[in-house]
Design a protein around this motif. Structure first.
Motif, PDB file in Angstrom:
ATOM      1  N   ASN A  93      14.708  19.475  87.930  1.00  0.00           N
ATOM      2  CA  ASN A  93      14.769  18.012  86.773  1.00  0.00           C
ATOM      3  C   ASN A  93      16.528  18.361  86.236  1.00  0.00           C
ATOM      4  O   ASN A  93      17.110  18.790  86.153  1.00  0.00           O
ATOM      5  CB  ASN A  93      14.381  18.985  85.343  1.00  0.00           C
ATOM      6  N   LEU A  94      16.457  16.668  85.877  1.00  0.00           N
ATOM      7  CA  LEU A  94      17.716  15.565  86.241  1.00  0.00           C
ATOM      8  C   LEU A  94      18.710  15.962  84.741  1.00  0.00           C
ATOM      9  O   LEU A  94      19.547  16.018  84.848  1.00  0.00           O
ATOM     10  CB  LEU A  94      17.231  14.411  86.527  1.00  0.00           C
ATOM     11  N   SER A  95      17.857  15.978  83.628  1.00  0.00           N
ATOM     12  CA  SER A  95      17.660  16.240  82.183  1.00  0.00           C
ATOM     13  C   SER A  95      17.750  17.203  81.384  1.00  0.00           C
ATOM     14  O   SER A  95      18.307  17.559  80.554  1.00  0.00           O
ATOM     15  CB  SER A  95      17.395  14.988  81.457  1.00  0.00           C
ATOM     16  N   GLN A  96      16.976  18.320  81.785  1.00  0.00           N
ATOM     17  CA  GLN A  96      16.474  19.870  81.314  1.00  0.00           C
ATOM     18  C   GLN A  96      16.909  20.439  82.404  1.00  0.00           C
ATOM     19  O   GLN A  96      17.236  20.367  83.098  1.00  0.00           O
ATOM     20  CB  GLN A  96      15.365  19.604  80.534  1.00  0.00           C
ATOM     21  N   THR A  97      17.219  21.508  81.007  1.00  0.00           N
ATOM     22  CA  THR A  97      17.414  22.892  81.364  1.00  0.00           C
ATOM     23  C   THR A  97      16.336  24.253  81.601  1.00  0.00           C
ATOM     24  O   THR A  97      16.048  25.002  82.341  1.00  0.00           O
ATOM     25  CB  THR A  97      18.968  23.755  81.500  1.00  0.00           C
ATOM     26  N   SER A 107      18.998  21.353  88.581  1.00  0.00           N
ATOM     27  CA  SER A 107      19.195  20.180  89.390  1.00  0.00           C
ATOM     28  C   SER A 107      18.955  20.239  90.574  1.00  0.00           C
ATOM     29  O   SER A 107      18.837  20.984  91.300  1.00  0.00           O
ATOM     30  CB  SER A 107      20.509  20.080  88.556  1.00  0.00           C
ATOM     31  N   GLY A 125      10.116  15.591  85.188  1.00  0.00           N
ATOM     32  CA  GLY A 125      10.761  14.561  85.377  1.00  0.00           C
ATOM     33  C   GLY A 125      10.888  12.981  85.764  1.00  0.00           C
ATOM     34  O   GLY A 125      12.050  11.909  85.468  1.00  0.00           O
ATOM     35  N   ALA A 129       8.489   9.987  82.745  1.00  0.00           N
ATOM     36  CA  ALA A 129      10.107   9.335  82.872  1.00  0.00           C
ATOM     37  C   ALA A 129       9.167   8.190  81.701  1.00  0.00           C
ATOM     38  O   ALA A 129       7.733   7.277  82.489  1.00  0.00           O
ATOM     39  CB  ALA A 129      10.432   9.120  84.193  1.00  0.00           C
ATOM     40  N   SER A 135      12.308   6.647  88.290  1.00  0.00           N
ATOM     41  CA  SER A 135      12.820   7.815  87.841  1.00  0.00           C
ATOM     42  C   SER A 135      12.354   8.638  89.170  1.00  0.00           C
ATOM     43  O   SER A 135      13.825   9.381  89.728  1.00  0.00           O
ATOM     44  CB  SER A 135      12.297   8.576  87.117  1.00  0.00           C
ATOM     45  N   TYR A 139      15.431  10.078  91.764  1.00  0.00           N
ATOM     46  CA  TYR A 139      15.871  11.847  91.968  1.00  0.00           C
ATOM     47  C   TYR A 139      15.921  11.661  93.549  1.00  0.00           C
ATOM     48  O   TYR A 139      16.752  12.794  94.194  1.00  0.00           O
ATOM     49  CB  TYR A 139      14.341  12.838  91.976  1.00  0.00           C
TER      50      TYR A 139
END
Length: 158
Positions: A93-97, A107, A125, A129, A135, A139
């Motif tokens: 995921n690019l925006s969440q950990t 990431s 992700g 979106a 999206s 990725y």
């Protein structure tokens, strides 16, 4: 397996099912290679270490016993004795950990450069979106850049 190049299977299903998947795919192998990815690890917090070790060891055993069937493993990082197979890292995921359910995200850069992923598995992700197509393209772009970076880093030692 006529329509799929690869499927995932959990090690709990037993070697017989993995063999059966291999036999089913043989009928279609002339057109495209196919394989099974054994689930060795997931990306959720709270997984019991003993269960994770058992899943890894089953995956390694399947890959040794069925080398023409097992193409790779779904895991969080490279596993010793499994370097000969493709590593697919889930939870990208690019925006969440993390999320409220214990899912741990990485990431594409972390998965590919730090953990040695050959394949990244992206779910929410993309499908959560606002524009899933854009999206997915993002990725793809970020993952490709991470792959190229990993090649440069790995070639420095030669």
């Amino acid at each position: 397996m006529e329509w799929a190049e690869a499927v995932t299977a959990h090690g709990n299903c037993g070697e017989g099912l993995i063999k059966a998947l291999g036999e089913a795919s043989e009928k279609y192998t002339s057109s495209r290679p196919r394989g099974v990815f054994i689930i060795g690890e997931l990306s959720a917090i709270g997984a019991d270490e003993a269960d994770r070790n058992k899943s890894r060891s089953v995956a390694i055993q399947f890959s040794k016993n069925l080398p023409n069937v097992v193409a790779g493993i779904v895991a969080q990082q490279r596993i010793p004795d499994f370097e000969h197979c493709i590593l697919a890292v889930p939870g990208i995921n690019l925006s969440q950990t993390s999320d409220r359910l214990g899912q741990q995200f990485a990431s594409p850069q972390n998965a590919i450069i730090e953990r040695g992923a050959d394949v990244v598995i992206v779910g929410r992700g993309i499908y959560h979106a606002e524009n899933p197509i854009e999206s997915a393209k993002e990725y793809q772009r970020v993952s490709w850049e991470a792959y190229l970076t990993s090649l440069l880093q790995n070639s420095r030692g030669f």
